[in-house]
Design an enzyme around this catalytic site. Structure first.
Site, mmCIF file in Angstrom:
data_model
loop_
_atom_site.group_PDB
_atom_site.id
_atom_site.type_symbol
_atom_site.label_atom_id
_atom_site.label_comp_id
_atom_site.label_asym_id
_atom_site.label_seq_id
_atom_site.Cartn_x
_atom_site.Cartn_y
_atom_site.Cartn_z
ATOM 1 N N THR A 15 0.827 -1.213 0.000
ATOM 2 C CA THR A 15 0.000 0.000 0.000
ATOM 3 C C THR A 15 0.860 1.261 0.000
ATOM 4 O O THR A 15 0.701 2.150 -0.843
ATOM 5 C CB THR A 15 -0.912 -0.001 1.247
ATOM 6 O OG1 THR A 15 -1.635 -1.237 1.266
ATOM 7 C CG2 THR A 15 -1.883 1.162 1.244
ATOM 8 N N LYS A 108 5.971 2.303 12.382
ATOM 9 C CA LYS A 108 5.842 2.770 13.773
ATOM 10 C C LYS A 108 6.281 1.714 14.781
ATOM 11 O O LYS A 108 6.847 2.039 15.830
ATOM 12 C CB LYS A 108 4.405 3.190 14.068
ATOM 13 C CG LYS A 108 3.357 2.176 13.684
ATOM 14 C CD LYS A 108 2.310 2.786 12.796
ATOM 15 C CE LYS A 108 1.549 1.730 12.043
ATOM 16 N NZ LYS A 108 0.577 2.274 11.133
ATOM 17 N N LYS A 208 2.524 4.698 18.301
ATOM 18 C CA LYS A 208 2.600 6.110 17.880
ATOM 19 C C LYS A 208 2.782 7.025 19.094
ATOM 20 O O LYS A 208 3.529 8.000 19.036
ATOM 21 C CB LYS A 208 1.336 6.485 17.105
ATOM 22 C CG LYS A 208 1.203 5.701 15.804
ATOM 23 C CD LYS A 208 -0.182 5.866 15.215
ATOM 24 C CE LYS A 208 -0.412 4.911 14.073
ATOM 25 N NZ LYS A 208 -1.822 4.874 13.662
HETATM 26 N N1 LIG Z 1 -1.120 1.052 5.098
HETATM 27 C C1 LIG Z 1 -1.181 2.155 5.794
HETATM 28 O O1 LIG Z 1 -2.168 2.902 5.735
HETATM 29 C C2 LIG Z 1 -0.031 2.563 6.674
HETATM 30 C C3 LIG Z 1 -0.115 3.778 7.384
HETATM 31 C C4 LIG Z 1 0.965 4.191 8.166
HETATM 32 C C5 LIG Z 1 2.073 3.380 8.264
HETATM 33 N N2 LIG Z 1 2.114 2.182 7.591
HETATM 34 C C6 LIG Z 1 3.308 1.365 7.733
HETATM 35 O O2 LIG Z 1 3.925 1.240 6.456
HETATM 36 C C7 LIG Z 1 4.578 -0.022 6.365
HETATM 37 C C8 LIG Z 1 4.072 -0.756 5.128
HETATM 38 O O3 LIG Z 1 2.679 -0.938 5.244
HETATM 39 P P1 LIG Z 1 1.779 -1.381 4.010
HETATM 40 O O4 LIG Z 1 0.385 -1.176 4.434
HETATM 41 O O5 LIG Z 1 2.262 -0.777 2.769
HETATM 42 O O6 LIG Z 1 2.075 -2.938 4.000
HETATM 43 P P2 LIG Z 1 1.728 -3.982 2.846
HETATM 44 O O7 LIG Z 1 0.710 -3.429 1.918
HETATM 45 O O8 LIG Z 1 1.451 -5.278 3.530
HETATM 46 O O9 LIG Z 1 3.105 -4.114 2.040
HETATM 47 C C9 LIG Z 1 4.240 -4.720 2.565
HETATM 48 C C10 LIG Z 1 5.264 -4.864 1.470
HETATM 49 O O10 LIG Z 1 6.443 -5.454 2.024
HETATM 50 C C11 LIG Z 1 6.871 -6.486 1.144
HETATM 51 N N3 LIG Z 1 7.611 -7.486 1.878
HETATM 52 C C12 LIG Z 1 7.169 -8.370 2.791
HETATM 53 N N4 LIG Z 1 8.179 -9.154 3.193
HETATM 54 C C13 LIG Z 1 9.276 -8.759 2.516
HETATM 55 C C14 LIG Z 1 10.614 -9.201 2.475
HETATM 56 N N5 LIG Z 1 11.047 -10.199 3.225
HETATM 57 N N6 LIG Z 1 11.475 -8.554 1.641
HETATM 58 C C15 LIG Z 1 11.069 -7.526 0.862
HETATM 59 N N7 LIG Z 1 9.792 -7.082 0.851
HETATM 60 C C16 LIG Z 1 8.925 -7.695 1.672
HETATM 61 C C17 LIG Z 1 5.614 -7.039 0.523
HETATM 62 O O11 LIG Z 1 5.974 -7.713 -0.683
HETATM 63 P P3 LIG Z 1 4.867 -8.333 -1.687
HETATM 64 O O12 LIG Z 1 4.089 -7.154 -2.217
HETATM 65 O O13 LIG Z 1 5.649 -8.990 -2.745
HETATM 66 O O14 LIG Z 1 4.041 -9.250 -0.872
HETATM 67 C C18 LIG Z 1 4.805 -5.762 0.305
HETATM 68 O O15 LIG Z 1 5.147 -5.174 -0.919
HETATM 69 C C19 LIG Z 1 4.313 -0.721 7.693
HETATM 70 O O16 LIG Z 1 5.358 -0.472 8.569
HETATM 71 C C20 LIG Z 1 3.054 -0.035 8.197
HETATM 72 O O17 LIG Z 1 2.923 -0.064 9.596
HETATM 73 C C21 LIG Z 1 1.089 1.767 6.809
#
Ligand SMILES: NC(=O)c1ccc[n+]([C@@H]2O[C@H](COP(=O)([O-])OP(=O)(O)OC[C@H]3O[C@@H](n4cnc5c(N)ncnc54)[C@H](OP(=O)(O)O)[C@@H]3O)[C@@H](O)[C@H]2O)c1
Length: 438
Positions: A15, A108, A208
Site C-alpha cells: 500500500t 511505527k 505512535k
Molecule cells: N497502510 C497504511 O495505511 C499505513 C499507514 C501508516 C504506516 N504504515 C506502515 O507502512 C509499512 C508498510 O505498510 P503497508 O500497508 O504498505 O504494507 P503492505 O501493503 O502489507 O506491504 C508490505 C510490502 O512489504 C513487502 N515485503 C514483505 N516481506 C518482505 C521481504 N522479506 N522482503 C522484501 N519485501 C517484503 C511485501 O511484498 P509483496 O508485495 O511482494 O508481498 C509488500 O510489498 C508498515 O510499517 C506499516 O505499519 C502503513
C-alpha cells in the site's frame, strides 16, 4: 553542496510503497522544484517479483533480498516500507545506516521498539532516520514537534491515533450497533485487517504515542511502559450513557510529564462533547500538543491509507534532498533523557462507572459506602426508572481521584452479590473547554 538526483531504493511495494512511487511520479516536476534535485527511484525490493502491482516497477533494478539492496544499491536513501518491529525491516534499516545511507520509514512498530538505538546508529553515521509517515499518516506532526514547536516547553501530547478504532466508535454511536457487528462490517468492506488486534487492542496507537512522547519531551522511546487498553469492551449502552452525560467515547493516546515520571497511556476515554477532539470522527486522526508559548495546537487529518502515508514519506525525501537533516527525536540521540515511567496507580482523574445490578433496596447505599471507604467522591448518578428484582444499569461519575483508589473501589463493588457483571470503568478526560464539574 549536493548535486545530481537523489537516488532512492524502496523496500516494500505494498500500500505505502506503491503509493510512494505514485506520488513521486505524479509530482516529479514540483518535487524537483521544491528540493532542487530530482528524486529518482533506482532500485526496489518486495517479497514476490512477479506480483501484479498498481504501478510499473520494471524500470527499476530489482532485488530479491531487501537487505542486500539496502547495503549495495546505487542509492543515497533507503525507504523501508515492509513493516514489523523486527526481522527484515530492522535489518534493512541497520544495513542502510551501516552503509551510510539515509533511512525513511513508515514503520511505527520499528521506531517505537528500537527508535533510540536506531537513532544513535543513524546519527553516529551522519545519516537521517526519518519517520513522518509512522505517526498519524497525513498529519505532519513529527515535523511540527521536532521543528515548528521547538520554542515551547511541551507538557502534554495526546490524540486520536488510530483511525480504525475511531471509525468503529463513530459507527457504533451513529448506528447503535455492537463492537462485534461494526467490526465485522468494517472487515467485509476492507477497512480493517483480517486480524484487527493491533488496532482494536490499542497497540498501534501505543506505538505512535511512544514516538510522540520521545519527540515532545526529548526522552528515549519507551514503548514498553505504555499503559494499553483497547476498545473491545465498549458497549452501545456506554455510548448512550456517554451521550446523555455530555461525552463522546474516544480511544486516546495521552503522554505527559508528571511528578511521578513519564505517563503514557492508551485507553478509551470519555471526552466532553464540546472539546475540539470530540468532533474528530470516522477514520480521522487528531494530535494535540500543549506548549507553554502556543497554548494548544491541534492537527486533524487522515492517519492512514495509501495517499496520506505516501505524502508523509515523500515529505521526508524532500527534506533529505534539500540537505535538511535533523536529529531523529529533535534532541541529539546521546542527549535523550531516560525518564522513569509514572505508575498508572498514581494516575489522577475522574471516572465513569457502569454497574449491572439487581434492583433491590439498599444496593445503592452499599455502593456509596464502598466509595466512601476508598475516599472516592461521586459526582453524579444515573439510573432510569426502577425494576424491582430485575437487572438494571447504574451509572456513576466520580470527582478526580487516584487510580489506585478507584481500582480498590471496583474490586470491592465487584464482590457484592447484587453486581452481576464486571463493572465497566472508563476514564474521563477534561480537554479543551473545562468540564462542567460540581
Ligand atoms: N497502510 C497504511 O495505511 C499505513 C499507514 C501508516 C504506516 N504504515 C506502515 O507502512 C509499512 C508498510 O505498510 P503497508 O500497508 O504498505 O504494507 P503492505 O501493503 O502489507 O506491504 C508490505 C510490502 O512489504 C513487502 N515485503 C514483505 N516481506 C518482505 C521481504 N522479506 N522482503 C522484501 N519485501 C517484503 C511485501 O511484498 P509483496 O508485495 O511482494 O508481498 C509488500 O510489498 C508498515 O510499517 C506499516 O505499519 C502503513
Amino acid at each position: 553542496m549536493t548535486s545530481g538526483p537523489l537516488k532512492i531504493a524502496v523496500a516494500g511495494l505494498g500500500t505505502v510503497g506503491t503509493g510512494t512511487l505514485k506520488v513521486l511520479e505524479t509530482h516529479a516536476r514540483s518535487l524537483e522544484r521544491l528540493s532542487g534535485r530530482q528524486i529518482v527511484v533506482s532500485a526496489v525490493s518486495a517479497r514476490t517479483r512477479d506480483k501484479g502491482r498498481s504501478v510499473a516497477v520494471d524500470g527499476f533494478s530489482w532485488y530479491d533480498d531487501a537487505v542486500v539492496m539496502a547495503a549495495d544499491a546505487d542509492a543515497e536513501v533507503v525507504v523501508e516500507l515492509i513493516g514489523g518491529s523486527d526481522g527484515i525491516a530492522k535489518q534493512v534499516c541497520e544495513a542502510a545506516i551501516f552503509a551510510g545511507r539515509h533511512v525513511v520509514t513508515a514503520n511505527k512498530a520499528l521506531i517505537a521498539e528500537h527508535g533510540t538505538a536506531l537513532a544513535r546508529a543513524a546519527e553516529a553515521a551522519g545519516v537521517s532516520l526519518s519517520y513522518e509517515a509512522a505517526v498519524a499518516g497525513g498529519i505532519p506532526i513529527v515535523k511540527a514537534l521536532r521543528e515548528g514547536l521547538a520554542a515551547n516547553g511541551l507538557s502534554r501530547v495526546y490524540g486520536i491515533l488510530n483511525g480504525t478504532c475511531n471509525y468503529i466508535l463513530t459507527a457504533m454511536r451513529e448506528s447503535g450497533r455492537t463492537f462485534d457487528e461494526v467490526l465485522e462490517e468494517a472487515q467485509s468492506l476492507g477497512y480493517v485487517e483480517a486480524d484487527p488486534a493491533f488496532d482494536v487492542d490499542g497497540i498501534d496507537a501505543a506505538h505512535k504515542l511512544a514516538i510522540l512522547a520521545a519527540l515532545a519531551f526529548g526522552c528515549e522511546v519507551d514503548f514498553g511502559s505504555v499503559h494499553i487498553e483497547g476498545i473491545r469492551r465498549i458497549s452501545p449502552l456506554d455510548i448512550r450513557f456517554a451521550d446523555e452525560l455530555g461525552y463522546r467515547i474516544k480511544l486516546l493516546g495521552i503522554a505527559s510529564l508528571t511528578e511521578g515520571g513519564l505517563e503514557q497511556r492508551v485507553h478509551p476515554c470519555m471526552v466532553p462533547v464540546q472539546a475540539a477532539i470530540a468532533s474528530v470522527e470516522g477514520v480521522f486522526n487528531a494530535v494535540v500538543a500543549d506548549g507553554d508559548f502556543i497554548d494548544t495546537l491541534m492537527q486533524v487529518g487522515r492517519g492512514a491509507g495509501e495517499g496520506p502515508t505516501a505524502s508523509a514519506v515523500v515529505a521526508d525525501l524532500v527534506d533529505i534532498a534539500r540537505g535538511h537533516i535533523t536529529p531523529t527525536f529533535a534532541v541529539p540521540a546521546p542527549a535523550l533523557k531516560r525518564v522513569a515511567p509514572a505508575s498508572m496507580n498514581r494516575h489522577w482523574g475522574a471516572f465513569y462507572v457502569r454497574l449491572m445490578v439487581v434492583d433491590r433496596p439498599g444496593v445503592f447505599a452499599d455502593i456509596a459506602a464502598i466509595m466512601r471507604d476508598h475516599d472516592v467522591s461521586m459526582e453524579s448518578v444515573l439510573q432510569h426508572g426502577r425494576d424491582p428484582g430485575e437487572i438494571v444499569p447504574v451509572v456513576m461519575t466520580t470527582h478526580e481521584t487516584e487510580e489506585a483508589a478507584m481500582t480498590g473501589t471496583i474490586k470491592s463493588i465487584k464482590s457484592l452479590d447484587v453486581v452481576v457483571e464486571p463493572p465497566c470503568l472508563i476514564r474521563i478526560e477534561s480537554f479543551g473547554p473545562p468540564m462542567a464539574r460540581g
